[in-house]
Design a protein around this motif. Structure first.
Motif, PDB file in Angstrom:
ATOM      1  N   LEU A   3     -47.429  -3.694 -40.511  1.00  0.00           N
ATOM      2  CA  LEU A   3     -48.386  -3.649 -41.263  1.00  0.00           C
ATOM      3  C   LEU A   3     -49.599  -3.048 -40.409  1.00  0.00           C
ATOM      4  CD1 LEU A   3     -50.213  -4.340 -43.987  1.00  0.00           C
ATOM      5  CD2 LEU A   3     -50.341  -6.453 -43.628  1.00  0.00           C
ATOM      6  N   LEU A   4     -49.988  -3.930 -39.309  1.00  0.00           N
ATOM      7  CA  LEU A   4     -50.759  -3.565 -38.179  1.00  0.00           C
ATOM      8  C   LEU A   4     -50.807  -2.596 -38.320  1.00  0.00           C
ATOM      9  CD1 LEU A   4     -52.818  -4.950 -36.078  1.00  0.00           C
ATOM     10  CD2 LEU A   4     -50.820  -5.051 -34.345  1.00  0.00           C
ATOM     11  N   LEU A   5     -49.752  -1.681 -38.055  1.00  0.00           N
ATOM     12  CA  LEU A   5     -50.364   0.111 -37.132  1.00  0.00           C
ATOM     13  C   LEU A   5     -50.593   0.731 -38.393  1.00  0.00           C
ATOM     14  CD1 LEU A   5     -46.778   0.496 -35.687  1.00  0.00           C
ATOM     15  CD2 LEU A   5     -48.897   0.026 -34.540  1.00  0.00           C
ATOM     16  N   LEU A   7     -52.537  -0.609 -41.109  1.00  0.00           N
ATOM     17  CA  LEU A   7     -53.611  -0.701 -41.204  1.00  0.00           C
ATOM     18  C   LEU A   7     -54.739   0.350 -40.406  1.00  0.00           C
ATOM     19  CD1 LEU A   7     -54.102  -4.523 -42.688  1.00  0.00           C
ATOM     20  CD2 LEU A   7     -53.948  -2.597 -43.595  1.00  0.00           C
ATOM     21  N   VAL A   8     -53.774   0.387 -38.717  1.00  0.00           N
ATOM     22  CA  VAL A   8     -54.881   0.781 -38.379  1.00  0.00           C
ATOM     23  C   VAL A   8     -54.719   1.747 -38.660  1.00  0.00           C
ATOM     24  CG1 VAL A   8     -55.020   1.584 -35.927  1.00  0.00           C
ATOM     25  CG2 VAL A   8     -54.236  -0.733 -36.115  1.00  0.00           C
ATOM     26  N   GLY A   9     -54.283   2.779 -38.805  1.00  0.00           N
ATOM     27  CA  GLY A   9     -53.755   3.480 -39.697  1.00  0.00           C
ATOM     28  C   GLY A   9     -54.824   4.243 -40.697  1.00  0.00           C
ATOM     29  N   MET A  10     -55.402   3.482 -41.282  1.00  0.00           N
ATOM     30  CA  MET A  10     -56.290   3.018 -42.583  1.00  0.00           C
ATOM     31  C   MET A  10     -57.826   3.473 -42.271  1.00  0.00           C
ATOM     32  SD  MET A  10     -54.293   0.671 -44.673  1.00  0.00           S
ATOM     33  CE  MET A  10     -55.726   0.533 -46.295  1.00  0.00           C
ATOM     34  N   LEU A  64     -51.754   7.776 -21.674  1.00  0.00           N
ATOM     35  CA  LEU A  64     -51.798   6.447 -22.744  1.00  0.00           C
ATOM     36  C   LEU A  64     -50.356   6.714 -23.446  1.00  0.00           C
ATOM     37  CD1 LEU A  64     -55.492   5.853 -23.852  1.00  0.00           C
ATOM     38  CD2 LEU A  64     -54.565   4.892 -22.081  1.00  0.00           C
ATOM     39  N   HIS A  65     -50.186   7.625 -24.171  1.00  0.00           N
ATOM     40  CA  HIS A  65     -48.898   7.500 -24.593  1.00  0.00           C
ATOM     41  C   HIS A  65     -48.535   6.309 -25.683  1.00  0.00           C
ATOM     42  CE1 HIS A  65     -47.794  10.452 -22.031  1.00  0.00           C
ATOM     43  NE2 HIS A  65     -47.614  10.130 -21.168  1.00  0.00           N
ATOM     44  N   LEU A  66     -49.738   6.209 -26.342  1.00  0.00           N
ATOM     45  CA  LEU A  66     -49.599   4.919 -27.586  1.00  0.00           C
ATOM     46  C   LEU A  66     -49.192   6.019 -28.912  1.00  0.00           C
ATOM     47  CD1 LEU A  66     -53.245   3.114 -25.962  1.00  0.00           C
ATOM     48  CD2 LEU A  66     -50.837   2.856 -25.555  1.00  0.00           C
ATOM     49  N   THR A  67     -49.394   4.934 -29.622  1.00  0.00           N
ATOM     50  CA  THR A  67     -48.659   4.948 -30.922  1.00  0.00           C
ATOM     51  C   THR A  67     -49.486   4.376 -31.855  1.00  0.00           C
ATOM     52  OG1 THR A  67     -46.813   2.932 -30.878  1.00  0.00           O
ATOM     53  CG2 THR A  67     -45.975   5.161 -30.660  1.00  0.00           C
ATOM     54  N   ILE A  68     -50.458   3.476 -31.527  1.00  0.00           N
ATOM     55  CA  ILE A  68     -51.654   3.366 -32.020  1.00  0.00           C
ATOM     56  C   ILE A  68     -52.969   3.807 -31.708  1.00  0.00           C
ATOM     57  CG2 ILE A  68     -51.158   1.407 -33.251  1.00  0.00           C
ATOM     58  CD1 ILE A  68     -52.573  -0.128 -30.614  1.00  0.00           C
ATOM     59  N   PRO A  69     -53.662   3.858 -32.514  1.00  0.00           N
ATOM     60  CA  PRO A  69     -55.479   5.061 -32.067  1.00  0.00           C
ATOM     61  C   PRO A  69     -55.184   3.838 -30.245  1.00  0.00           C
ATOM     62  CG  PRO A  69     -55.626   4.360 -34.347  1.00  0.00           C
ATOM     63  CD  PRO A  69     -54.261   3.407 -33.497  1.00  0.00           C
ATOM     64  N   ILE A 122     -53.796  -2.645 -26.644  1.00  0.00           N
ATOM     65  CA  ILE A 122     -52.802  -3.325 -26.997  1.00  0.00           C
ATOM     66  C   ILE A 122     -52.032  -4.694 -27.486  1.00  0.00           C
ATOM     67  CG2 ILE A 122     -50.382  -4.279 -26.580  1.00  0.00           C
ATOM     68  CD1 ILE A 122     -49.680  -1.359 -25.096  1.00  0.00           C
ATOM     69  N   GLU A 123     -53.282  -5.170 -26.300  1.00  0.00           N
ATOM     70  CA  GLU A 123     -53.797  -6.915 -26.476  1.00  0.00           C
ATOM     71  C   GLU A 123     -54.779  -6.873 -27.642  1.00  0.00           C
ATOM     72  OE1 GLU A 123     -55.361  -7.928 -22.111  1.00  0.00           O
ATOM     73  OE2 GLU A 123     -53.684  -7.619 -21.465  1.00  0.00           O
ATOM     74  N   SER A 124     -55.573  -5.967 -27.922  1.00  0.00           N
ATOM     75  CA  SER A 124     -56.065  -6.311 -29.411  1.00  0.00           C
ATOM     76  C   SER A 124     -55.625  -6.364 -30.188  1.00  0.00           C
ATOM     77  CB  SER A 124     -57.411  -5.785 -28.941  1.00  0.00           C
ATOM     78  OG  SER A 124     -58.400  -5.536 -27.844  1.00  0.00           O
ATOM     79  N   ARG A 125     -55.034  -5.298 -30.901  1.00  0.00           N
ATOM     80  CA  ARG A 125     -53.656  -5.696 -31.733  1.00  0.00           C
ATOM     81  C   ARG A 125     -52.636  -6.990 -32.016  1.00  0.00           C
ATOM     82  NH1 ARG A 125     -56.644  -1.210 -30.960  1.00  0.00           N
ATOM     83  NH2 ARG A 125     -56.353   0.087 -31.926  1.00  0.00           N
ATOM     84  N   ILE A 126     -52.600  -7.442 -30.666  1.00  0.00           N
ATOM     85  CA  ILE A 126     -51.698  -8.689 -30.389  1.00  0.00           C
ATOM     86  C   ILE A 126     -52.625  -9.775 -30.599  1.00  0.00           C
ATOM     87  CG2 ILE A 126     -50.349 -10.376 -29.172  1.00  0.00           C
ATOM     88  CD1 ILE A 126     -49.093  -7.987 -27.558  1.00  0.00           C
ATOM     89  N   ASP A 127     -53.972  -9.774 -30.224  1.00  0.00           N
ATOM     90  CA  ASP A 127     -55.443 -10.903 -30.707  1.00  0.00           C
ATOM     91  C   ASP A 127     -55.468 -11.093 -31.983  1.00  0.00           C
ATOM     92  OD1 ASP A 127     -55.226 -11.635 -28.436  1.00  0.00           O
ATOM     93  OD2 ASP A 127     -56.929 -10.127 -27.470  1.00  0.00           O
ATOM     94  N   CYS A 128     -55.347 -10.007 -32.812  1.00  0.00           N
ATOM     95  CA  CYS A 128     -55.215 -10.040 -34.187  1.00  0.00           C
ATOM     96  C   CYS A 128     -53.995 -10.608 -35.488  1.00  0.00           C
ATOM     97  CB  CYS A 128     -55.279  -8.445 -34.755  1.00  0.00           C
ATOM     98  SG  CYS A 128     -55.681  -8.544 -36.876  1.00  0.00           S
TER      99      CYS A 128
END
Length: 214
Positions: A3-5, A7-10, A64-69, A122-128
């Motif tokens: 869900l986190l990913l 919503l980030v995509g939204m 960076l190779h991230l799957t999130i923005p 990534i830490e910012s996403r986890i902090d969420c």
């Protein structure tokens, strides 16, 4: 996490190069490029080092190779920038280096910077997830250095009432977003397990399982 990913995509990516967005980057890297010819005994190090410094931002985005923005908070960006500038300033304070040393050190600093940026994003996403329900935080997008924000869903609810309120807030957010005729379909049938009539019996485990499935 699914869900986190989602919503980030939204969220609209409003905010090139992460460190490139930091206010001191242009001044710092202009100095580094202009003084690179003073740092090696071997003339071959100069063009190699110059290219590393010139392409720093573009190469950062490639690595960076991230799957999130690639969106980072200003606070974390400043922390990474201070660490990178400190390493670079120390390198430039040294006298002439033996052949190959200077570009190798630049590569090491570059790799450390990429790791720091990855961790910070990534830490910012986890902090969420330490929040309960829909949460928004301000960021800078590394793609074009404009302000943006990330909207995500946190699972850290301390009571059943907080959890029900959080899920209802999520449903409201999804419904409002869906009404705006966005291209991505999230509502039906993907989130039927979160429909209002089931909220009384909904548990965190069931919701997480729903998110994983959809």
């Amino acid at each position: 996490m699914a869900l986190l990913l989602c919503l980030v995509g939204m969220t609209a990516a409003l905010a090139h190069g992460c460190l490139h967005c930091q206010s001191n980057f242009s001044e710092k890297f202009s100095f580094y490029r202009h003084h690179v010819n003073l740092k090696s005994w071997w003339v071959g190090d100069i063009p190699v080092s110059g290219a590393l410094l010139t392409d720093w931002s573009d190469n950062t985005m490639k690595e960076l190779h991230l799957t999130i923005p690639a969106e980072i908070t200003w606070e974390k960006l400043d922390q990474v920038a201070r660490a990178v500038y400190q390493r670079m300033d120390q390198l430039y304070q040294g006298k002439m280096y033996f052949p190959g040393y200077f570009p190798n050190e630049l590569r090491n600093i570059f790799r450390e910077q990429v790791q720091l940026l990855q961790n910070a994003i990534i830490e910012s996403r986890i902090d969420c997830q330490r929040h309960c329900g829909i949460f928004q935080y301000e960021t800078i997008s590394c793609s074009n250095c404009t302000d943006s924000h990330v909207i995500c869903f946190g699972y850290n609810c301390e009571s059943s009432e907080q959890w029900k309120s959080a899920v209802q807030g999520l449903l409201n957010y999804i419904n409002n977003w869906h009404k705006q005729d966005m291209s991505m379909s999230l509502v039906s049938p993907a989130f039927r397990c979160l429909e209002s009539r089931r909220l009384d019996n909904l548990t965190l485990e069931n919701a997480v399982e729903c998110f994983k499935q959809h």
